[in-house]
Design a protein around this motif. Sequence first.
Motif, PDB file in Angstrom:
ATOM      1  N   ASN A  78      34.040  37.017  24.747  1.00 42.41           N
ATOM      2  CA  ASN A  78      34.333  36.749  26.156  1.00 42.41           C
ATOM      3  C   ASN A  78      34.450  35.249  26.400  1.00 42.41           C
ATOM      4  O   ASN A  78      33.740  34.451  25.792  1.00 42.41           O
ATOM      5  CB  ASN A  78      33.238  37.343  27.039  1.00 42.41           C
ATOM      6  CG  ASN A  78      33.147  38.848  26.905  1.00 42.41           C
ATOM      7  OD1 ASN A  78      34.153  39.542  26.891  1.00 42.41           O
ATOM      8  ND2 ASN A  78      31.937  39.369  26.779  1.00 42.41           N
ATOM      9  N   PHE A  79      35.344  34.869  27.337  1.00 38.33           N
ATOM     10  CA  PHE A  79      35.707  33.471  27.533  1.00 38.33           C
ATOM     11  C   PHE A  79      35.437  32.983  28.951  1.00 38.33           C
ATOM     12  O   PHE A  79      35.495  33.752  29.917  1.00 38.33           O
ATOM     13  CB  PHE A  79      37.192  33.264  27.226  1.00 38.33           C
ATOM     14  CG  PHE A  79      37.541  33.409  25.773  1.00 38.33           C
ATOM     15  CD1 PHE A  79      37.460  32.323  24.917  1.00 38.33           C
ATOM     16  CD2 PHE A  79      37.945  34.629  25.268  1.00 38.33           C
ATOM     17  CE1 PHE A  79      37.789  32.450  23.583  1.00 38.33           C
ATOM     18  CE2 PHE A  79      38.270  34.777  23.929  1.00 38.33           C
ATOM     19  CZ  PHE A  79      38.196  33.679  23.087  1.00 38.33           C
ATOM     20  N   PHE A  80      35.206  31.670  29.024  1.00 35.15           N
ATOM     21  CA  PHE A  80      35.029  30.979  30.303  1.00 35.15           C
ATOM     22  C   PHE A  80      35.969  29.772  30.274  1.00 35.15           C
ATOM     23  O   PHE A  80      35.738  28.814  29.537  1.00 35.15           O
ATOM     24  CB  PHE A  80      33.575  30.525  30.448  1.00 35.15           C
ATOM     25  CG  PHE A  80      33.213  30.007  31.804  1.00 35.15           C
ATOM     26  CD1 PHE A  80      32.543  30.800  32.714  1.00 35.15           C
ATOM     27  CD2 PHE A  80      33.554  28.713  32.185  1.00 35.15           C
ATOM     28  CE1 PHE A  80      32.202  30.325  33.970  1.00 35.15           C
ATOM     29  CE2 PHE A  80      33.228  28.234  33.435  1.00 35.15           C
ATOM     30  CZ  PHE A  80      32.550  29.047  34.341  1.00 35.15           C
ATOM     31  N   TYR A  81      37.047  29.832  31.062  1.00 34.65           N
ATOM     32  CA  TYR A  81      38.028  28.746  31.069  1.00 34.65           C
ATOM     33  C   TYR A  81      37.720  27.777  32.207  1.00 34.65           C
ATOM     34  O   TYR A  81      37.594  28.170  33.370  1.00 34.65           O
ATOM     35  CB  TYR A  81      39.448  29.297  31.230  1.00 34.65           C
ATOM     36  CG  TYR A  81      40.489  28.237  31.471  1.00 34.65           C
ATOM     37  CD1 TYR A  81      40.634  27.155  30.603  1.00 34.65           C
ATOM     38  CD2 TYR A  81      41.330  28.307  32.588  1.00 34.65           C
ATOM     39  CE1 TYR A  81      41.581  26.172  30.839  1.00 34.65           C
ATOM     40  CE2 TYR A  81      42.285  27.339  32.818  1.00 34.65           C
ATOM     41  CZ  TYR A  81      42.402  26.270  31.946  1.00 34.65           C
ATOM     42  OH  TYR A  81      43.330  25.289  32.186  1.00 34.65           O
TER      43      TYR A  81
ATOM     44  N   ILE B  73      36.239  41.725  26.675  1.00 30.77           N
ATOM     45  CA  ILE B  73      36.320  42.341  28.005  1.00 30.77           C
ATOM     46  C   ILE B  73      36.564  41.297  29.097  1.00 30.77           C
ATOM     47  O   ILE B  73      37.401  41.479  29.969  1.00 30.77           O
ATOM     48  CB  ILE B  73      35.013  43.108  28.320  1.00 30.77           C
ATOM     49  CG1 ILE B  73      34.840  44.292  27.366  1.00 30.77           C
ATOM     50  CG2 ILE B  73      35.002  43.604  29.768  1.00 30.77           C
ATOM     51  CD1 ILE B  73      33.532  45.035  27.544  1.00 30.77           C
ATOM     52  N   VAL B  74      35.832  40.181  29.038  1.00 30.46           N
ATOM     53  CA  VAL B  74      35.737  39.256  30.165  1.00 30.46           C
ATOM     54  C   VAL B  74      36.528  37.979  29.914  1.00 30.46           C
ATOM     55  O   VAL B  74      36.532  37.430  28.809  1.00 30.46           O
ATOM     56  CB  VAL B  74      34.262  38.900  30.447  1.00 30.46           C
ATOM     57  CG1 VAL B  74      34.151  37.839  31.539  1.00 30.46           C
ATOM     58  CG2 VAL B  74      33.481  40.151  30.834  1.00 30.46           C
TER      59      VAL B  74
ATOM     60  N   LYS C  13      44.144  27.331  43.576  1.00 27.57           N
ATOM     61  CA  LYS C  13      44.313  28.776  43.645  1.00 27.57           C
ATOM     62  C   LYS C  13      45.603  29.242  42.973  1.00 27.57           C
ATOM     63  O   LYS C  13      45.692  30.411  42.555  1.00 27.57           O
ATOM     64  CB  LYS C  13      44.244  29.270  45.098  1.00 27.57           C
ATOM     65  CG  LYS C  13      42.850  29.151  45.677  1.00 27.57           C
ATOM     66  CD  LYS C  13      41.822  29.851  44.782  1.00 27.57           C
ATOM     67  CE  LYS C  13      40.388  29.572  45.187  1.00 27.57           C
ATOM     68  NZ  LYS C  13      39.417  30.148  44.225  1.00 27.57           N
ATOM     69  N   SER C  14      46.582  28.390  42.848  1.00 29.07           N
ATOM     70  CA  SER C  14      47.771  28.767  42.074  1.00 29.07           C
ATOM     71  C   SER C  14      47.392  28.931  40.605  1.00 29.07           C
ATOM     72  O   SER C  14      47.873  29.848  39.919  1.00 29.07           O
ATOM     73  CB  SER C  14      48.877  27.705  42.225  1.00 29.07           C
ATOM     74  OG  SER C  14      49.369  27.688  43.543  1.00 29.07           O
ATOM     75  N   ALA C  15      46.518  28.053  40.138  1.00 34.84           N
ATOM     76  CA  ALA C  15      46.062  28.166  38.755  1.00 34.84           C
ATOM     77  C   ALA C  15      45.287  29.466  38.553  1.00 34.84           C
ATOM     78  O   ALA C  15      45.503  30.185  37.565  1.00 34.84           O
ATOM     79  CB  ALA C  15      45.188  26.971  38.393  1.00 34.84           C
ATOM     80  N   THR C  16      44.381  29.788  39.465  1.00 38.72           N
ATOM     81  CA  THR C  16      43.587  31.000  39.293  1.00 38.72           C
ATOM     82  C   THR C  16      44.460  32.251  39.368  1.00 38.72           C
ATOM     83  O   THR C  16      44.265  33.200  38.599  1.00 38.72           O
ATOM     84  CB  THR C  16      42.454  31.094  40.335  1.00 38.72           C
ATOM     85  OG1 THR C  16      43.010  31.117  41.643  1.00 38.72           O
ATOM     86  CG2 THR C  16      41.507  29.923  40.208  1.00 38.72           C
ATOM     87  N   GLU C  17      45.429  32.267  40.274  1.00 43.52           N
ATOM     88  CA  GLU C  17      46.283  33.444  40.386  1.00 43.52           C
ATOM     89  C   GLU C  17      47.144  33.626  39.139  1.00 43.52           C
ATOM     90  O   GLU C  17      47.344  34.751  38.667  1.00 43.52           O
ATOM     91  CB  GLU C  17      47.156  33.363  41.637  1.00 43.52           C
ATOM     92  CG  GLU C  17      46.414  33.642  42.930  1.00 43.52           C
ATOM     93  CD  GLU C  17      45.755  35.014  42.938  1.00 43.52           C
ATOM     94  OE1 GLU C  17      46.401  36.005  42.512  1.00 43.52           O
ATOM     95  OE2 GLU C  17      44.582  35.108  43.343  1.00 43.52           O
ATOM     96  N   ASN C  18      47.670  32.539  38.605  1.00 43.35           N
ATOM     97  CA  ASN C  18      48.451  32.642  37.371  1.00 43.35           C
ATOM     98  C   ASN C  18      47.570  33.089  36.203  1.00 43.35           C
ATOM     99  O   ASN C  18      48.005  33.875  35.351  1.00 43.35           O
ATOM    100  CB  ASN C  18      49.113  31.298  37.049  1.00 43.35           C
ATOM    101  CG  ASN C  18      50.382  31.092  37.837  1.00 43.35           C
ATOM    102  OD1 ASN C  18      51.363  31.806  37.660  1.00 43.35           O
ATOM    103  ND2 ASN C  18      50.376  30.109  38.735  1.00 43.35           N
TER     104      ASN C  18
ATOM    105  N   ILE D 200      37.919  39.993  35.083  1.00 41.02           N
ATOM    106  CA  ILE D 200      38.269  38.589  35.281  1.00 41.02           C
ATOM    107  C   ILE D 200      37.466  38.054  36.453  1.00 41.02           C
ATOM    108  O   ILE D 200      37.467  38.634  37.539  1.00 41.02           O
ATOM    109  CB  ILE D 200      39.779  38.416  35.551  1.00 41.02           C
ATOM    110  CG1 ILE D 200      40.588  39.017  34.392  1.00 41.02           C
ATOM    111  CG2 ILE D 200      40.131  36.941  35.728  1.00 41.02           C
ATOM    112  CD1 ILE D 200      42.080  39.085  34.659  1.00 41.02           C
ATOM    113  N   ASP D 201      36.770  36.940  36.234  1.00 39.15           N
ATOM    114  CA  ASP D 201      35.966  36.318  37.290  1.00 39.15           C
ATOM    115  C   ASP D 201      36.572  34.977  37.690  1.00 39.15           C
ATOM    116  O   ASP D 201      36.935  34.172  36.828  1.00 39.15           O
ATOM    117  CB  ASP D 201      34.538  36.087  36.797  1.00 39.15           C
ATOM    118  CG  ASP D 201      33.661  37.307  36.984  1.00 39.15           C
ATOM    119  OD1 ASP D 201      34.213  38.422  37.053  1.00 39.15           O
ATOM    120  OD2 ASP D 201      32.422  37.166  37.036  1.00 39.15           O
ATOM    121  N   ASP D 202      36.653  34.753  38.978  1.00 39.26           N
ATOM    122  CA  ASP D 202      37.142  33.491  39.539  1.00 39.26           C
ATOM    123  C   ASP D 202      35.959  32.778  40.200  1.00 39.26           C
ATOM    124  O   ASP D 202      35.436  33.238  41.208  1.00 39.26           O
ATOM    125  CB  ASP D 202      38.245  33.788  40.561  1.00 39.26           C
ATOM    126  CG  ASP D 202      38.743  32.552  41.295  1.00 39.26           C
ATOM    127  OD1 ASP D 202      38.358  31.422  40.931  1.00 39.26           O
ATOM    128  OD2 ASP D 202      39.539  32.719  42.248  1.00 39.26           O
ATOM    129  N   GLY D 203      35.509  31.681  39.584  1.00 41.34           N
ATOM    130  CA  GLY D 203      34.382  30.948  40.128  1.00 41.34           C
ATOM    131  C   GLY D 203      33.040  31.622  39.901  1.00 41.34           C
ATOM    132  O   GLY D 203      32.064  31.308  40.585  1.00 41.34           O
TER     133      GLY D 203
END
Length: 540
Positions: free
Chosen positions: A297-300, A463-464, A472-477, A487-490
């Motif tokens: 699992n990754f955290f970008y 999985i994650v 937010k353009s980055a997160t949506e892409n 997928i977690d945002d923040g």
Amino acid sequence: MRSPPGEGNESEGGKMTPVSANPTTLDLTARKTSAEVYMPYIGGEWVDGDWKQTYDNCDPANRSVTWGKVPECSPQDVAEAAAHASSAFNTWRFSTGDFRTKAAYRLTGMLKDNEDFFVGVMTKEMGKSFFDSRLDFIEAVGVCEAVAPQGTSIKGVTYQKLTPGLSMESRLAPRGVAAIITPFNFPLAIPLAQVLSAIISGCTVVWKPSHLVPECSQAICALIECALAQEAEATGLELPAGILNLVHGDAQTGDALIREPAVQTISFTGSKTVGDRVDSTASGLGKRVMKEVAGINFFYVHEDADIERAARNFVYGKTITSGQRCSSIQEALVDSKVEPEFTARVLELAPGVVHGPGGSEEITAADTDADSWSCPPLVSEDQRDRLAALVESSIEHGAELLYQAQLPDGLAQNGNYFPFTLLTGVDENNPLYSQEAFGPAGVIRAVEDMREAIELINSRIGIVACIDSRDKSATENFIEQVLRTRIDDGRHGTGCFFGTKFGGDRGAGSGNPALDADMVNGYLIWKTIYRSYDELPPAN
């Protein structure tokens, strides 16, 4: 214990003897033989036996403390449990959805009444903190509340007339005996979710929990059986013995269970290596397999990330349950522009990771302190040694040790502790690149941009995938292009809300919902009915 026709009560090591219990009275205490061996539950009875192989049930925080021995149930034990489940299925499948739903709600209420017991036994056996055990308990209650209504809500479909003189419909029906194999890390929520889903669908169950959490597993079995018995008494019904059967053990028991001819459905949650082997074997035998196995699992961390939030989420995602979750973060992919700042902040926070027994005051205090993170022991000595060997091998293959905590005196000698560890320089030739740590060891890696991060994430199984960015353009892409089921945002990627979709896919699982009402679907078959009739000619 009643034996099926033509079957005896012989176990591999000798005769099994039934030990009677009153199922309408809830008793959550451990059932052990005079030799301190945890009993299986077969055909409505706790069973005494003489098993050849046992495992010590040790305190993860202090291996010198042993609470009992877990038997490796024999293939004969498994066959007997499956025979009882198969016999019970012929009656249970015709029970009403109304009864099943009411029994499930009764179970949920009884579970709520015993919160402190289950929180305590999870911390005792698995080693997790009280805070973490309570999260497991909350999730268990939630999935029970999500699944309970399905007894009366499973619906079929009808079709428009497709040809003269023919009406059609499709109904859902239970598949048969289900084999459920569950892990140690969520010893309450995962078993209750799967076992209750099978039972409320009209299936019967042979359940093999992890041999590392026998007391919690026995208590779950007693809880379910008591709820069914009380509801049956209240409504004047007689239930068959064998709706739920519990067999203890590890590889031998599990292999016998998935090969058992009476078993039609298999639910497996555990390691990818074992899960893939279960899938290959059982699918080859024509059984339906549902599996949850995880991966990396990754955290970008995007160049426009909130570095403070990202650093704290990464540490939390790496230490909750001491990294023993299928959703635990293993690798932080950090845009090169902000990698030095992110790494520096993580290293500043790292000394706030607290090691100690899950039930200790130090760990409880860490779980309530915003600048601390609890890291109790791993569940077993084998788990600790496996992780230690993996980290050592990764360093030998070129990884650089960024940080490793100093364990307080006595912890490493007495318990299954592994120090919070951070590495960098992990490339595709490194063991940690492709092997799941399943413990408090994480990797930080610099990437050029989001494209490289997405490529790395999509090229590996897991999985994650998390992102931290104020753009937010980055997160949506990122959300659109990453091929992960969670997928977690923040956020930190761990923890699942009941009543939602959750389940690995693309090698990390079979894509089955794990926490919502659709969980029952894996235990059902579709029957499509064609009815011919003589049409009444229309009136003139």
